[in-house]
Design an enzyme around this catalytic site. Sequence first.
Site, mmCIF file in Angstrom:
data_model
loop_
_atom_site.group_PDB
_atom_site.id
_atom_site.type_symbol
_atom_site.label_atom_id
_atom_site.label_comp_id
_atom_site.label_asym_id
_atom_site.label_seq_id
_atom_site.Cartn_x
_atom_site.Cartn_y
_atom_site.Cartn_z
ATOM 1 N N GLU A 136 0.923 -1.232 0.023
ATOM 2 C CA GLU A 136 -0.095 0.088 -0.041
ATOM 3 C C GLU A 136 0.889 1.322 -0.026
ATOM 4 O O GLU A 136 1.550 1.647 0.983
ATOM 5 C CB GLU A 136 -0.860 -0.171 1.131
ATOM 6 C CG GLU A 136 -2.156 1.008 1.106
ATOM 7 C CD GLU A 136 -1.871 2.376 1.205
ATOM 8 O OE1 GLU A 136 -1.444 3.076 0.382
ATOM 9 O OE2 GLU A 136 -1.699 2.843 2.488
ATOM 10 N N LEU A 137 1.010 2.110 -1.259
ATOM 11 C CA LEU A 137 2.043 2.697 -1.256
ATOM 12 C C LEU A 137 1.473 4.202 -1.581
ATOM 13 O O LEU A 137 2.224 5.169 -2.018
ATOM 14 C CB LEU A 137 2.775 2.369 -2.708
ATOM 15 C CG LEU A 137 3.489 0.905 -2.610
ATOM 16 C CD1 LEU A 137 4.150 0.743 -3.856
ATOM 17 C CD2 LEU A 137 4.231 0.718 -1.293
ATOM 18 N N CYS A 169 -2.427 8.811 3.303
ATOM 19 C CA CYS A 169 -2.495 8.261 2.007
ATOM 20 C C CYS A 169 -3.397 8.554 1.003
ATOM 21 O O CYS A 169 -3.261 8.686 -0.213
ATOM 22 C CB CYS A 169 -2.002 6.729 1.999
ATOM 23 S SG CYS A 169 -0.620 6.182 2.775
#
Length: 474
Positions: A246-247, A280
């Site tokens: 998960e970037l 994010c």
Amino acid sequence: MSTRPFWLAGNAATGDSELVVTNPYTGETAGTVAVPSVEQIEEAVAAADAAAPIVAALPAHVRAEALAHVSRRLAERTDEIAGLITAESGKPITWARGEVGRAVSVFRWAAEEARRDSGDLQRLDTDPAGTGRIALVRRVPQGPVLGISPFNFPLNLVAHKIAPAVAVGAPIILKPAPATPMTALVLGEILAETDLPAGAVSVLPMPNDRAASLITDPRLPVISFTGGQFGWELQRRAPHKHVTLELGGNAAAVVLPDADLDWAARRVALFGNNQGGQVCIGVQRVIVDDLVYDEFVGELVRRVRELRTGDPADPATEVGPLIDETAAVRVEAWVREAVDAGATLLTGGTRDGVSVEPAVLADVPDDARVVREEVFGPVLVVQRAKGVDDAFAKVNDSDFGLQAGVFTRDLEVAFRAHRELQVGGVVIGDVPSFRADQMPYGGVKKSGTGKEGVAAAMRDLTYERVLVLTGVQL
């Protein structure tokens, strides 16, 4: 100030060095934590490897009760843990309390899923060759897990590593972010209160370079990583492992003419800047239909200026500092770079130490870093769109694809967004920052691969194993 121990195979331990944790806002020492030696890291891996068949064979009620215990204890210690989150990450205390509440739910859901996971029966006599046969399809752990978590959610993203692993019966070694290890160590302390066997969980704070051996160790066949684009390098280093990433991303919010503009402005302003923009799925790109652009942008700027900044320990604070001055300097530089390239700075953008005043940029060149890359700071970029086609094309004109928000009341447009937007999740009527921790969560393109969310993560940590029974008359 005493040094916090780490948790090696469920037992408190001290190592050969320490990490000093700094409060980003005050610059004062928030605490010190023990760091395991190379030999202790090997001991943790060996313990996880040895425990794998034991943990996998645990009855569902044992795994579920351990998870439920963690959920209860987190709730009991909410104020203490929230204060620790604020001290080590600079997250405003109101958001920190919310993070603890989310982690309470994550462990509760994991306990429920551990009891619910019964496999599936499949009759095989649908073809003549399968007469008298039936299949039981169950999911079993792929093996011990290496979980690597980031600084921005030092409890809840740790919960999303540990809870699914415990639920499926997989040992896990958790490496928290070096900037924010203390909250994870409290979670390790709570897990040590359970009946999980030795080796089921280790929490090992360490500098990033010391984790290199863990990435390639074949005894840890699964890696679950949340963080920056280094995740792709991690995948390259461990090509034969099952890696979930998960970037992050540069999430877009689309504002269409039928939207409630006041609601949209308030939500975009808050969720583009809360926690210093270090989320994010925080709003970064704001794509506004030309018919309402001027009205909306004026309201957005007003709402951004109203946000309360300052001491994260103050419950009134909505926007906190960045994790360190290096991050704040970078964000300020990217804003200045955009302005130098022709963008208009409508508000904010100045830096004071580790804090950056929430910024709104307009007329930004399409190739500017504040458009193309993940800012991970309190910066909103507003863009004009000529109708839905143009708006959705702008959303998809990105190397990332985590989540998107679309402010509309049109059901047809909502389903079109779900069909066309190249992201892992579409939120209608709100910002892309909405996340329910039980739903599948993850992205496409440079935003990563695999899913978080308790049940989805449990699937990622396991594989299907089929049992065929012969001579069964149905």
